[in-house]
Design a protein around this motif. Structure first.
Motif, PDB file in Angstrom:
ATOM      1  N   ASP A  30      21.677 -10.285 -10.502  1.00  0.00           N
ATOM      2  CA  ASP A  30      22.700 -10.963 -11.307  1.00  0.00           C
ATOM      3  C   ASP A  30      22.251 -12.345 -11.778  1.00  0.00           C
ATOM      4  OD1 ASP A  30      22.724 -12.126  -8.811  1.00  0.00           O
ATOM      5  OD2 ASP A  30      24.900 -12.291  -8.691  1.00  0.00           O
ATOM      6  N   ARG A  31      20.975 -12.663 -11.605  1.00  0.00           N
ATOM      7  CA  ARG A  31      20.444 -13.952 -12.031  1.00  0.00           C
ATOM      8  C   ARG A  31      19.595 -13.773 -13.276  1.00  0.00           C
ATOM      9  NH1 ARG A  31      17.323 -14.938  -6.828  1.00  0.00           N
ATOM     10  NH2 ARG A  31      17.396 -12.690  -6.949  1.00  0.00           N
ATOM     11  N   SER A  32      19.637 -14.774 -14.156  1.00  0.00           N
ATOM     12  CA  SER A  32      18.817 -14.708 -15.363  1.00  0.00           C
ATOM     13  C   SER A  32      18.467 -16.115 -15.824  1.00  0.00           C
ATOM     14  CB  SER A  32      19.550 -13.958 -16.477  1.00  0.00           C
ATOM     15  OG  SER A  32      20.687 -14.682 -16.903  1.00  0.00           O
ATOM     16  N   VAL A  33      17.416 -16.187 -16.637  1.00  0.00           N
ATOM     17  CA  VAL A  33      16.988 -17.444 -17.215  1.00  0.00           C
ATOM     18  C   VAL A  33      16.372 -17.143 -18.580  1.00  0.00           C
ATOM     19  CG1 VAL A  33      14.690 -17.381 -16.124  1.00  0.00           C
ATOM     20  CG2 VAL A  33      15.680 -19.577 -16.821  1.00  0.00           C
ATOM     21  N   GLN A  34      16.632 -18.022 -19.538  1.00  0.00           N
ATOM     22  CA  GLN A  34      15.980 -17.893 -20.831  1.00  0.00           C
ATOM     23  C   GLN A  34      14.677 -18.672 -20.783  1.00  0.00           C
ATOM     24  OE1 GLN A  34      18.905 -18.915 -23.857  1.00  0.00           O
ATOM     25  NE2 GLN A  34      19.198 -16.729 -24.145  1.00  0.00           N
ATOM     26  N   VAL A  35      13.604 -18.019 -21.217  1.00  0.00           N
ATOM     27  CA  VAL A  35      12.272 -18.635 -21.199  1.00  0.00           C
ATOM     28  C   VAL A  35      11.559 -18.331 -22.508  1.00  0.00           C
ATOM     29  CG1 VAL A  35      11.996 -18.551 -18.691  1.00  0.00           C
ATOM     30  CG2 VAL A  35      11.256 -16.615 -20.068  1.00  0.00           C
ATOM     31  N   ALA A  36      10.595 -19.165 -22.827  1.00  0.00           N
ATOM     32  CA  ALA A  36       9.731 -18.925 -23.980  1.00  0.00           C
ATOM     33  C   ALA A  36       8.615 -17.988 -23.530  1.00  0.00           C
ATOM     34  CB  ALA A  36       9.154 -20.229 -24.495  1.00  0.00           C
ATOM     35  N   ARG A  69      12.350 -19.742 -13.425  1.00  0.00           N
ATOM     36  CA  ARG A  69      13.215 -20.279 -12.367  1.00  0.00           C
ATOM     37  C   ARG A  69      14.503 -19.471 -12.349  1.00  0.00           C
ATOM     38  NH1 ARG A  69      11.118 -25.062 -10.893  1.00  0.00           N
ATOM     39  NH2 ARG A  69      13.005 -25.772  -9.841  1.00  0.00           N
ATOM     40  N   LEU A  70      14.766 -18.817 -11.244  1.00  0.00           N
ATOM     41  CA  LEU A  70      16.019 -18.080 -11.071  1.00  0.00           C
ATOM     42  C   LEU A  70      16.869 -18.845 -10.068  1.00  0.00           C
ATOM     43  CD1 LEU A  70      14.602 -14.464 -10.992  1.00  0.00           C
ATOM     44  CD2 LEU A  70      15.920 -15.519 -12.832  1.00  0.00           C
ATOM     45  N   ALA A  71      18.106 -19.110 -10.441  1.00  0.00           N
ATOM     46  CA  ALA A  71      19.017 -19.921  -9.616  1.00  0.00           C
ATOM     47  C   ALA A  71      18.379 -21.279  -9.303  1.00  0.00           C
ATOM     48  CB  ALA A  71      19.414 -19.184  -8.347  1.00  0.00           C
TER      49      ALA A  71
END
Length: 128
Positions: A30-36, A69-71
């Protein structure tokens, strides 16, 4: 102090991120991050277990290690993570996995581990 090659690798990764990437969503549970991410494709020759070789196509995502990086915690890629790429009114979903054989699902993109090359397979397409 970092050596000249390490500084150059960090600089080059910044140029890649700023000028040759697009924003993707990296997900785990349930964790997400936007990255290039810089997206590419690569073919790998993999033994099929019966003495023959097959060619496997992998979509690779190059992501700056510090950006994953998650959370809020810097993390390593794990098999089964998902990467979502939105384009043209669709979202292409990729699952992080090894291309085959005894290969890993990711590897360092440079000797200083500034960025990860993450191997994935297209598993679904959704509407945006």
């Amino acid at each position: 102090m970092a050596d000249m090659l390490e500084r150059a690798a960090t600089w080059l990764d910044g140029v890649r991120r700023d000028h040759a990437s697009q924003t993707v969503t990296y997900e785990r549970d349930d964790r997400s991050v936007q990255v290039a991410a810089t997206i590419g494709q690569k073919s790998y020759e993999v033994a099929d277990g019966y003495g023959a070789s097959v060619w496997v196509e992998s979509t690779d995502f190059v992501i700056t290690a510090a950006d994953l990086r998650l959370a809020g915690i810097e993390t390593l890629p794990e098999a089964g993570d998902r990467i979502r790429v939105e384009a043209g009114g669709k979202v292409r979903v990729y699952e992080v996995m090894a291309p085959g054989g005894d290969m890993s699902h990711y590897r360092a993109a440079d000797p200083y581990r500034t960025a990860w090359r993450i191997h994935a397979k297209h598993v679904d397409t959704e509407r945006a």
